[in-house]
Design a protein around this motif. Structure first.
Motif, PDB file in Angstrom:
ATOM      1  N   ALA A 143      12.257   9.393   5.733  1.00  0.00           N
ATOM      2  CA  ALA A 143      11.365   8.695   6.675  1.00  0.00           C
ATOM      3  C   ALA A 143      10.797   7.420   6.054  1.00  0.00           C
ATOM      4  O   ALA A 143      10.702   6.371   6.702  1.00  0.00           O
ATOM      5  N   LYS A 144      10.451   7.489   4.773  1.00  0.00           N
ATOM      6  CA  LYS A 144       9.925   6.323   4.075  1.00  0.00           C
ATOM      7  C   LYS A 144      10.980   5.227   3.986  1.00  0.00           C
ATOM      8  O   LYS A 144      10.716   4.046   4.206  1.00  0.00           O
ATOM      9  N   GLN A 145      12.210   5.620   3.665  1.00  0.00           N
ATOM     10  CA  GLN A 145      13.287   4.637   3.558  1.00  0.00           C
ATOM     11  C   GLN A 145      13.560   3.974   4.907  1.00  0.00           C
ATOM     12  O   GLN A 145      13.767   2.752   4.998  1.00  0.00           O
ATOM     13  N   GLN A 171      10.773   1.510   5.571  1.00  0.00           N
ATOM     14  CA  GLN A 171      10.912   0.291   4.770  1.00  0.00           C
ATOM     15  C   GLN A 171      12.007  -0.614   5.337  1.00  0.00           C
ATOM     16  O   GLN A 171      11.860  -1.837   5.394  1.00  0.00           O
ATOM     17  N   LYS A 172      13.103   0.008   5.759  1.00  0.00           N
ATOM     18  CA  LYS A 172      14.186  -0.790   6.355  1.00  0.00           C
ATOM     19  C   LYS A 172      13.699  -1.486   7.618  1.00  0.00           C
ATOM     20  O   LYS A 172      14.005  -2.668   7.862  1.00  0.00           O
ATOM     21  N   GLN A 173      12.928  -0.731   8.426  1.00  0.00           N
ATOM     22  CA  GLN A 173      12.422  -1.323   9.661  1.00  0.00           C
ATOM     23  C   GLN A 173      11.448  -2.472   9.358  1.00  0.00           C
ATOM     24  O   GLN A 173      11.483  -3.517  10.015  1.00  0.00           O
ATOM     25  N   ALA A 174      10.578  -2.301   8.338  1.00  0.00           N
ATOM     26  CA  ALA A 174       9.635  -3.363   7.977  1.00  0.00           C
ATOM     27  C   ALA A 174      10.368  -4.589   7.457  1.00  0.00           C
ATOM     28  O   ALA A 174      10.010  -5.734   7.771  1.00  0.00           O
ATOM     29  N   ILE A 175      11.430  -4.360   6.637  1.00  0.00           N
ATOM     30  CA  ILE A 175      12.205  -5.496   6.111  1.00  0.00           C
ATOM     31  C   ILE A 175      12.897  -6.242   7.245  1.00  0.00           C
ATOM     32  O   ILE A 175      12.917  -7.485   7.284  1.00  0.00           O
ATOM     33  N   GLU A 181      10.383  17.211   0.809  1.00  0.00           N
ATOM     34  CA  GLU A 181      10.360  15.957   0.043  1.00  0.00           C
ATOM     35  C   GLU A 181      11.504  15.055   0.471  1.00  0.00           C
ATOM     36  O   GLU A 181      11.340  13.830   0.597  1.00  0.00           O
ATOM     37  N   ARG A 182      12.689  15.610   0.697  1.00  0.00           N
ATOM     38  CA  ARG A 182      13.827  14.788   1.119  1.00  0.00           C
ATOM     39  C   ARG A 182      13.575  14.173   2.506  1.00  0.00           C
ATOM     40  O   ARG A 182      13.927  13.024   2.758  1.00  0.00           O
ATOM     41  N   ASP A 222       0.826  -1.208   0.000  1.00  0.00           N
ATOM     42  CA  ASP A 222       0.000   0.000   0.000  1.00  0.00           C
ATOM     43  C   ASP A 222       0.859   1.256   0.000  1.00  0.00           C
ATOM     44  O   ASP A 222       0.570   2.227  -0.705  1.00  0.00           O
ATOM     45  N   GLU A 223       1.944   1.265   0.795  1.00  0.00           N
ATOM     46  CA  GLU A 223       2.820   2.430   0.850  1.00  0.00           C
ATOM     47  C   GLU A 223       3.481   2.690  -0.490  1.00  0.00           C
ATOM     48  O   GLU A 223       3.605   3.837  -0.937  1.00  0.00           O
ATOM     49  N   ASN A 224       3.890   1.637  -1.182  1.00  0.00           N
ATOM     50  CA  ASN A 224       4.519   1.816  -2.488  1.00  0.00           C
ATOM     51  C   ASN A 224       3.546   2.450  -3.470  1.00  0.00           C
ATOM     52  O   ASN A 224       3.882   3.364  -4.211  1.00  0.00           O
ATOM     53  N   GLY A 225       2.279   1.967  -3.465  1.00  0.00           N
ATOM     54  CA  GLY A 225       1.301   2.517  -4.399  1.00  0.00           C
ATOM     55  C   GLY A 225       1.004   3.975  -4.106  1.00  0.00           C
ATOM     56  O   GLY A 225       0.975   4.825  -4.986  1.00  0.00           O
TER      57      GLY A 225
END
Length: 942
Positions: free
Chosen positions: A733-735, A738-742, A727-728, A673-676
């Motif tokens: 924050a998104k990166q 994602q690292k935390q989810a992985i 934006e940066r 969902d986050e990617n979309g």
């Protein structure tokens, strides 16, 4: 009497031949069935009758229980009869039985014509002669009539007492209280007259209204003795508690006068259902038309009921029977129609017309028959075309051409029968396998390390007396230690041998075995192994003296019943051939015919000359005794407890695994969902930045003459810089998210892998513990052959240190169908009219068909692969078997490979051995794997 298919079972009478033989040949041998008292001339007739009685198709006539064998049904009826007769009031039994003796309800119905309510006649006629009608009539007559010594319940102003009837006063004393009081003396008789009470009211020949008029139960008076207060039943639904005063308590033990309205019987002793069971048990009736109810002769004699039918009653029975027969005959004649009158002679035209009608009728009947046959054929085809739901019964499945093209094997790969050890003599291999399995499974309570089936086989074949086999010494010693805790009879085998000698002397037969008499054998045994239960067989000393302790153990535990060939084995252990006095005794097992033994020897010298069959017999006998030992029982109970704990742990591990998998699925869905969403935001941001750049470009192209253009450019640049910084920050924050989810997904995956490894470990532990309680086959194939895999049970393991594969047998065994399964195959053959034997030869091969109890083995992985491809998962049994094989496939094949590798490695050793200690085989036996085995679990203490 028990019933079978709603018919009473009639006992078999002795044949005329047997009755005649009783006079001419009283000592003739017969077959007696003591449960029923039946006598049979041949064993076949006896066995057939016993088989019939053992079928679970009988019904208890009293309780209605079905699915019983004959003896269970008889016992059920006896138990119910005992319970019934203990509950039913004893004083009431003679009166009820006299009332129903010779009763015919047709007689009773005829008397109803004079009753004031003739409209009831059709109702009674409909149920005439049924047991229900008899029960209703008896219940109506005796529900308000009581007899001396009968126990009743008396209600005094709501307070109930248990009482016993002491005196009964008939209606003529109803208005004379003084006369009743004059007979209060307990020493006087219970009744005031010689005849019993309720004679008129209890006579079923008299209609109920007339009986109540001439002998009204409400006019009777009873003196009753109050025994105790009835227990409080206020807890029952709809009943309120009655307060019991001290005055009520003082009434207990007193004698009072009551009438039937104040009295009642306990429903557990008198009700319609109890009365029905009592009458059914005591009364019988013939199947003939209009037969009367009769009390069974033994019961009638016991209760003084007349067993001779009165002439008046007999004449009435004959008249009623004749009337019933005439009525049925008339009804049958009316149904068939009047007799056909003699027809006049028909003309030719009339005959032709009649023939035409008959021909048309025949044609119509033939068309109807053909149409019916066609309809039945279509229905059968439709039934055949009904889709089969798999899995189904294995024998209903046949291999189709489609299956053959897909690669399914038609014939089962041939299993090897010749490579099974000790399989030349029937039953020896099974005993060998059972003994090995027992020693390995119960290695913990026996303090015995694990050894393979091959090592055990080579140990049993070991014959070098100068190089003792440690495996044999440890196995026998640990069993001897275990059997010290099992109760035994001192010198039981000597007692058996002396009795056998007496029987042989009386019959004039020889009692010697291998040339050694019983006297010589008992003399030789006298000084051997007498201290076997206390001798220290220490592991550090090589279990020295275990052979003599073995003889002592056999002397006290064995006899001719539990060990039939004990005399032969003890003779071989204690005697040697005559030509071997100076040197080592000859090997008895190497002689084609067993020689005569005459020289006394010691068990330590003679054991290694025993043939393997005798060694297996000894160990099998000792293992069967050791099963009853306390240590083995304690171990089995411990296994049950650990199995329960493992089941609970497995449930918890599966629950945790499911929870982790759900969390992993949620993380994967959130990441998607986050990617979309992020892709859409980036597009909007990109479009906004492009528009900003375009506006900047257009504004820069405008004339510089505009005022304030520099200030606007400065503000636009500042806004653009702030937007890019946001934006940066969002991208960072998104990166990070994602690292935390992985990382979390990876952690959960590792936890799931740990839990799966734990589940595999639980399955292995479960197999080990289950083997300590019961040994079950992996499954059965379509022909009920049992598939066995004995590795990884009890003290054995499937995986060693470093994850290497371990094995006990390293093979898959196949055992032929049991006798019960063979019966199922024969039954299937009869029901389906299919030649099962021909199908077995087709699908198993002529040489692959196993008889009941016969064994074969798969030792190669290729053979096992072919066997699995032969299994058809459309059948119940083979689907379960294939599932079990798939579940343990890694361990099964790993054990097979390890065994083959060990055999190949050991086969190369004899060529490389160079030792001064040679045997007759040409190499050093002490370097064989079975000789290098050591018992790491041994206890050195005596």
């Amino acid at each position: 009497m028990p019933t079978c298919r709603r018919k009473r079972v009639v006992l078999t009478e002795p044949s005329e031949t047997l009755l005649q033989a009783l006079k001419t040949d009283p000592h003739r041998q017969v077959f007696y069935l003591h449960q029923t008292g039946e006598i049979f001339e041949t064993y076949e007739a006896y066995a057939a009758r016993m088989s019939f009685y053992r079928l679970r198709q009988f019904q208890c006539e009293v309780t209605g229980k079905s699915g019983l064998d004959y003896f269970q049904a008889v016992e059920s009826e006896r138990q119910e009869a005992r319970t019934l007769h203990s509950r039913f009031p004893e004083p009431l039994k003679p009166a009820v039985l006299k009332a129903v003796q010779w009763r015919m309800f047709t007689t009773f119905l005829n008397s109803i014509h004079s009753s004031p309510d003739p409209s009831r006649l059709p109702l009674f006629t409909e149920v005439m002669g049924r047991l229900d009608h008899l029960v209703e009539a008896v219940y109506d007559r005796f529900k308000d009539r009581y007899f001396p010594t009968e126990k009743v319940v008396v209600d005094l102003a709501g307070v109930k007492f248990l009482a016993r009837v002491e005196k009964v006063y008939p209606p003529k004393y109803n208005a004379d209280a003084k006369a009743r009081d004059a007979h209060m003396d307990p020493a006087s008789s219970s009744t005031l007259e010689d005849e019993p009470p309720h004679v008129i009211g209890g006579d079923l020949k008299i209609p109920l209204p007339d009986a109540n008029t001439n002998d009204n139960p409400a006019l009777y008076y009873y003196w009753v003795h109050l025994i105790e207060l009835e227990r409080d039943k206020s807890h029952e639904k709809g009943k309120s508690s009655v307060k019991i005063t001290e005055a009520d308590k003082r009434l207990v033990g007193s004698l009072i006068e009551v009438q039937c309205g104040m009295m009642s019987r306990d429903r557990l002793s008198f009700s319609k259902s109890i009365l029905r069971r009592f009458i059914r048990d005591c009364v019988d009736r013939d199947a003939a038309v209009a037969s009367p109810w009769t009390v069974k002769p033994p019961i009638a004699r016991h209760y003084g009921v007349d067993t001779v039918m009165p002439e008046e009653t007999r004449q009435g029975v004959e008249n009623i029977k004749k009337g019933e027969i005439d009525k049925r005959k008339k009804a049958w004649e009316d149904k068939e129609g009047p007799p056909v009158k003699k027809q006049k002679k028909m003309t030719a035209a009339q005959e032709e017309k009649l023939e035409k009608k008959e021909r048309e009728a025949r044609e119509k009947s033939e068309k109807q028959r053909l149409a019916k046959e066609e309809a039945e054929r279509l229905a059968a085809e439709k039934k055949k075309k009904k889709p089969v739901r798999y899995p189904t019964e294995d024998l209903d499945i046949r291999i189709s051409d489609k299956d053959k093209k897909a690669g399914m094997r038609v014939t089962r790969p041939l299993a090897n029968k010749t490579c099974l050890p000790f399989n030349d003599t029937p039953g020896v291999f099974e005993a060998f396998l059972m003994t090995w399995n027992f020693l390995v499974v119960y290695g913990q309570p026996l303090h015995l390390s694990v050894f393979t089936l091959d090592e055990f086989e080579h140990a049993l074949r070991h014959t070098a007396a100068d190089q003792p086999c440690p495996l044999l010494a440890e196995v026998h010693s640990t069993l001897i230690y275990n059997l010290r805790t099992v109760s035994f009879v001192r010198h039981s085998v000597i007692i058996h041998l002396l009795k056998k000698q007496e029987d042989a002397d009386s019959a004039g037969e020889s009692d010697s075995v291998l040339g050694v008499s019983v006297d010589e054998l008992t003399t030789a045994m006298a000084d051997v192994g007498n201290n076997w239960e206390r001798v220290p067989l220490r592991h550090s000393e090589g279990r020295e003296g275990w052979e003599e302790a073995l003889v002592g153990c056999l002397k006290d535990h064995a006899n001719g019943i539990n060990f039939p060939n004990i005399q032969t084995i003890l003779t071989k252990l204690l005697f040697a051939p005559a030509d071997d006095q100076a040197g080592s005794p000859q090997d008895v097992s190497m002689e084609p015919d067993q020689p005569t033994l005459s020289v006394a020897s010691s068990p330590s010298e003679q054991y290694y000359h025993l043939p393997p069959e005798d060694r297996i017999s000894i160990l099998s006998f000792m293992c069967n005794l050791a099963i009853s030992s306390k240590s083995v029982h304690t171990h089995m109970e411990s296994c049950e407890e650990q199995l329960t704990a493992l089941r609970k742990e497995k449930i918890e591990v599966n629950r945790q695994k499911k929870q982790y998998q759900e969390e992993m699925a949620n993380l994967a869905g959130e990441a998607k969902d986050e990617n979309g969403t992020t892709n859409g935001d980036d597009a909007v941001t990109q479009d906004a930045s492009e528009l900003s750049d375009a506006s900047e470009a257009s504004e820069s192209a405008q004339p510089a003459s505009k005022k304030g253009s520099k200030a606007k450019d400065s503000l636009r640049l500042k806004a653009h810089t702030i937007a890019h910084s946001k934006e940066r920050e969002a991208a960072r924050a998104k990166q990070a998210s994602q690292k935390q989810a992985i990382a979390e997904h990876r952690r959960l995956d590792e936890e799931v892998n740990k839990l799966e490894r734990r589940l595999e470990s639980i399955e292995r532990e479960f197999r080990k513990l289950l083997g300590g309680v019961r040994v079950k086959p992996l499954g059965r194939d379509r022909f009920y052959n049992r598939i066995w895999w004995f590795d990884g049970m009890g003290s054995a393991s499937l995986v060693g240190s470093g994850g290497i594969a371990l094995y006990g047998t390293g093979r898959i065994f196949i055992q032929g169908p049991s006798e019960f399964d063979m019966e199922l195959l024969r039954k299937k053959q009869l029901e389906e009219e299919e030649d099962i034997d021909a199908r077995r030869r087709e699908e198993e091969g002529d040489e692959g068909v196993l008889k009941s109890g016969e064994w074969a083995v798969y030792s190669e992985i290729e053979e096992l692969d072919a066997f699995v491809s032969w299994l058809n998962p459309k059948g119940h049994r083979e689907l379960a078997l294939k599932t079990a094989l798939t579940k343990w496939w890694t361990h099964i094949t790993g054990g097979m490979r390890k065994r083959i590798a060990d055999i190949n490695a050991n086969a190369k050793l004899p060529d490389a051995r160079r030792s001064s200690r040679k045997t007759a085989l040409g190499y050093d036996v002490s370097r064989d794997p079975y000789m290098l085995w050591t018992n790491r679990k041994a206890i050195n203490a005596s």
